[in-house]
Design a protein around this motif. Sequence first.
Motif, mmCIF file in Angstrom:
data_model
loop_
_atom_site.group_PDB
_atom_site.id
_atom_site.type_symbol
_atom_site.label_atom_id
_atom_site.label_comp_id
_atom_site.label_asym_id
_atom_site.label_seq_id
_atom_site.Cartn_x
_atom_site.Cartn_y
_atom_site.Cartn_z
ATOM 1 N N GLU A 1 0.832 -1.213 0.000
ATOM 2 C CA GLU A 1 0.000 0.000 0.000
ATOM 3 C C GLU A 1 0.872 1.271 0.000
ATOM 4 O O GLU A 1 0.521 2.259 -0.640
ATOM 5 N N TYR A 2 2.003 1.239 0.717
ATOM 6 C CA TYR A 2 2.905 2.408 0.679
ATOM 7 C C TYR A 2 3.305 2.696 -0.772
ATOM 8 O O TYR A 2 3.258 3.835 -1.230
ATOM 9 N N GLY A 3 3.714 1.624 -1.483
ATOM 10 C CA GLY A 3 4.150 1.794 -2.876
ATOM 11 C C GLY A 3 3.037 2.421 -3.711
ATOM 12 O O GLY A 3 3.267 3.347 -4.500
ATOM 13 N N LYS A 4 1.805 1.912 -3.517
ATOM 14 C CA LYS A 4 0.670 2.419 -4.310
ATOM 15 C C LYS A 4 0.433 3.905 -4.034
ATOM 16 O O LYS A 4 0.231 4.704 -4.944
ATOM 17 N N LEU A 5 0.430 4.266 -2.725
ATOM 18 C CA LEU A 5 0.174 5.666 -2.347
ATOM 19 C C LEU A 5 1.234 6.596 -2.917
ATOM 20 O O LEU A 5 0.934 7.669 -3.441
ATOM 21 N N ILE A 6 2.486 6.147 -2.775
ATOM 22 C CA ILE A 6 3.617 6.988 -3.191
ATOM 23 C C ILE A 6 3.572 7.221 -4.706
ATOM 24 O O ILE A 6 3.810 8.329 -5.192
ATOM 25 N N ARG A 7 3.203 6.160 -5.447
ATOM 26 C CA ARG A 7 3.103 6.321 -6.911
ATOM 27 C C ARG A 7 1.887 7.175 -7.269
ATOM 28 O O ARG A 7 1.973 8.106 -8.058
ATOM 29 N N ARG A 8 0.744 6.877 -6.619
ATOM 30 C CA ARG A 8 -0.500 7.579 -6.976
ATOM 31 C C ARG A 8 -0.397 9.085 -6.738
ATOM 32 O O ARG A 8 -0.871 9.888 -7.529
ATOM 33 N N TYR A 9 0.201 9.459 -5.598
ATOM 34 C CA TYR A 9 0.284 10.890 -5.273
ATOM 35 C C TYR A 9 1.651 11.482 -5.624
ATOM 36 O O TYR A 9 1.951 12.607 -5.237
ATOM 37 N N ILE B 1 4.647 11.033 -4.475
ATOM 38 C CA ILE B 1 5.301 11.561 -3.266
ATOM 39 C C ILE B 1 6.814 11.377 -3.389
ATOM 40 O O ILE B 1 7.301 10.263 -3.596
ATOM 41 N N GLN B 2 7.536 12.493 -3.282
ATOM 42 C CA GLN B 2 9.005 12.455 -3.387
ATOM 43 C C GLN B 2 9.565 12.184 -1.989
ATOM 44 O O GLN B 2 9.668 13.089 -1.165
ATOM 45 N N CYS B 3 9.854 10.920 -1.696
ATOM 46 C CA CYS B 3 10.300 10.599 -0.329
ATOM 47 C C CYS B 3 11.417 9.548 -0.349
ATOM 48 O O CYS B 3 11.530 8.767 0.585
ATOM 49 N N HIS B 4 12.254 9.611 -1.387
ATOM 50 C CA HIS B 4 13.386 8.676 -1.471
ATOM 51 C C HIS B 4 12.937 7.234 -1.257
ATOM 52 O O HIS B 4 13.618 6.450 -0.584
ATOM 53 N N TYR B 5 11.764 6.910 -1.809
ATOM 54 C CA TYR B 5 11.226 5.551 -1.687
ATOM 55 C C TYR B 5 12.006 4.621 -2.607
ATOM 56 O O TYR B 5 12.213 4.941 -3.782
ATOM 57 N N GLU B 6 12.452 3.508 -2.071
ATOM 58 C CA GLU B 6 13.205 2.528 -2.880
ATOM 59 C C GLU B 6 12.721 1.153 -2.536
ATOM 60 O O GLU B 6 12.660 0.808 -1.349
ATOM 61 N N GLN B 7 12.420 0.357 -3.544
ATOM 62 C CA GLN B 7 12.097 -1.048 -3.267
ATOM 63 C C GLN B 7 13.395 -1.814 -3.104
ATOM 64 O O GLN B 7 14.347 -1.597 -3.863
ATOM 65 N N THR B 8 13.442 -2.678 -2.124
ATOM 66 C CA THR B 8 14.665 -3.425 -1.875
ATOM 67 C C THR B 8 14.316 -4.680 -1.078
ATOM 68 O O THR B 8 13.193 -4.812 -0.595
ATOM 69 N N ASP B 9 15.278 -5.587 -0.934
ATOM 70 C CA ASP B 9 15.009 -6.799 -0.157
ATOM 71 C C ASP B 9 15.374 -6.569 1.312
ATOM 72 O O ASP B 9 16.218 -5.731 1.620
ATOM 73 N N ALA B 10 14.738 -7.319 2.187
ATOM 74 C CA ALA B 10 15.070 -7.249 3.628
ATOM 75 C C ALA B 10 15.663 -8.598 4.033
ATOM 76 O O ALA B 10 15.149 -9.643 3.638
ATOM 77 N N TYR B 11 16.741 -8.541 4.813
ATOM 78 C CA TYR B 11 17.409 -9.770 5.250
ATOM 79 C C TYR B 11 17.450 -9.836 6.769
ATOM 80 O O TYR B 11 17.753 -8.844 7.429
ATOM 81 N N LEU B 12 17.201 -11.036 7.277
ATOM 82 C CA LEU B 12 17.384 -11.335 8.702
ATOM 83 C C LEU B 12 18.536 -12.330 8.732
ATOM 84 O O LEU B 12 18.427 -13.402 8.138
ATOM 85 N N TYR B 13 19.654 -11.971 9.376
ATOM 86 C CA TYR B 13 20.857 -12.795 9.223
ATOM 87 C C TYR B 13 21.428 -13.271 10.561
ATOM 88 O O TYR B 13 21.108 -12.722 11.608
#
Length: 444
Positions: free
Chosen positions: A101-109, A111-123
Amino acid sequence: MKSIWTESARIPGRNPLTGNKRTEVVVIGAGMAGILTAFYLQRHGLHVVVLEANRIGSGQTGFTTAKITSQHNLIYEKLVRTTGEETARLYGKANQLAVEEYGKLIRRYNIQCHYEQTDAYLYSVQESEVLSREAEWAARLGLPASFVRETGLPFSVHGAVRFTGQAQFHPLEFLRDISAGLTIFERTKVLKVQGHEVVTDKGVVKAEKVVFASHYPFVNFPGFYFAKMYQEKSYVLELEPVNSLKGMYLGIDERAYSFRNAGDKLLLGYGSHRTGKAPKENPFTTMKRAGEHLFPEAKEIGKWTAQDCKTLDGIPYIGPFSSLRPDWYVATGFGKWGMSSSMVAAKILSTQIVGRKTPYDEVFSPKRHHFKAAAGTLVSHGMQSVKGLSAGTVPGAVNCPHMGCRLVWNRYDKRWECPCHGSSFEINGKISAGPAQQGIPFID
Ligand SMILES: Cc1cc2nc3c(=O)[nH]c(=O)nc-3n(C[C@H](O)[C@H](O)[C@H](O)COP(=O)(O)OP(=O)(O)OC[C@H]3O[C@@H](n4cnc5c(N)ncnc54)[C@H](O)[C@@H]3O)c2cc1C
């Protein structure tokens, strides 16, 4: 205190409340949870007023590391074991939808907020068995999880859980834009809530519904949140330049770190402890050493602390505040996963307030009882609280204005902290985190 976010975003100021008002919903608190809840309520066509004691994003949201992920440390296997597979599945689904939903909102409006899609790791650098089981459970519950042995970290690991398609952003740039169309009164502190009357230091707002998004609810009765929530503090170091690490990482070993990049800067996190129970060793010194070892080219350019609320069973409290107050709602206990959890809260509360149900209501309901998951924490929290309260009766103790527990000085963070419920105070006595709502006298 300053953070990378507070130093690099300016959210236009709002005026304090003047006089009395009437509205459909009051939201108390303009952090990520309050602003998102107000945003969706307004999208449902309701008239909403947000009341903020300080400034938009000035609470814990200004000091987060802002990873947007449904990977919440080692949680899925534990949830399956203690609350059952269906609860674990719904918890994961609600958070994964929140990430999307964050991705959708940021694209729809836009929003310039240094949004980056990336992977999350638990190591882990010590073991892989527990991570392999966590990956298996998370995948079985429908999450984008897999067990891997390679990560982008500058050291080798024994194993890691990778969640693909997660994200990171600048939380205050996001709040600046998403809050733009909302009615918000800053520097307006809520003193008490009497039924449908929200009494502030600037006037009274009458509302049909009230949402407590004040981080730790400051009303003790009804609700009894003080008996079922404590806080944990962590330390963050900002290093620059670091170009060799991208993405989001969290270690599960005893002396492990959290990493995320923000452009060519790195946020290194470490030193989690119950607020009021600082460790013997200075977490900033440990992190500085690790930073010098892992990223010798980088310099320390900032440091800060933040704290978050932990619930008894590890699931946030989102829903009606108490059976005695059907028109009050709460969003709290995010356990250091408040970006996705704030979105989960906003979706659930805005739906409940317009009179509809969501599939997630029971999972997050503050009324739930997951005895198996909660028992251990209930006992230790009870013991800590009794200890803090009885220490507060010693003559000369510096006491917390919330319930009278004895405050403890944290020399690394230079604050007085309450080991019972986590209120904290600056050296000059000014309140820096609730549930206490007033400061303490200056202590030399
Ligand atoms: C070190 C650290 C790192 C973290 N990193 C991440 C991360 O990477 N990803 C993630 O998902 N989560 C993370 N978290 C958790 C996340 O930062 C929090 O869960 C989230 O910011 C909480 O948002 P909130 O809106 O509930 O609270 P807040 O941001 O604290 O907002 C509450 C607001 O209520 C206001 N308020 C309080 N009392 C009153 C009153 N009486 N009247 C009016 N206003 C009032 C306050 O001033 C404040 O602005 C981290 C937490 C820590 C400690």
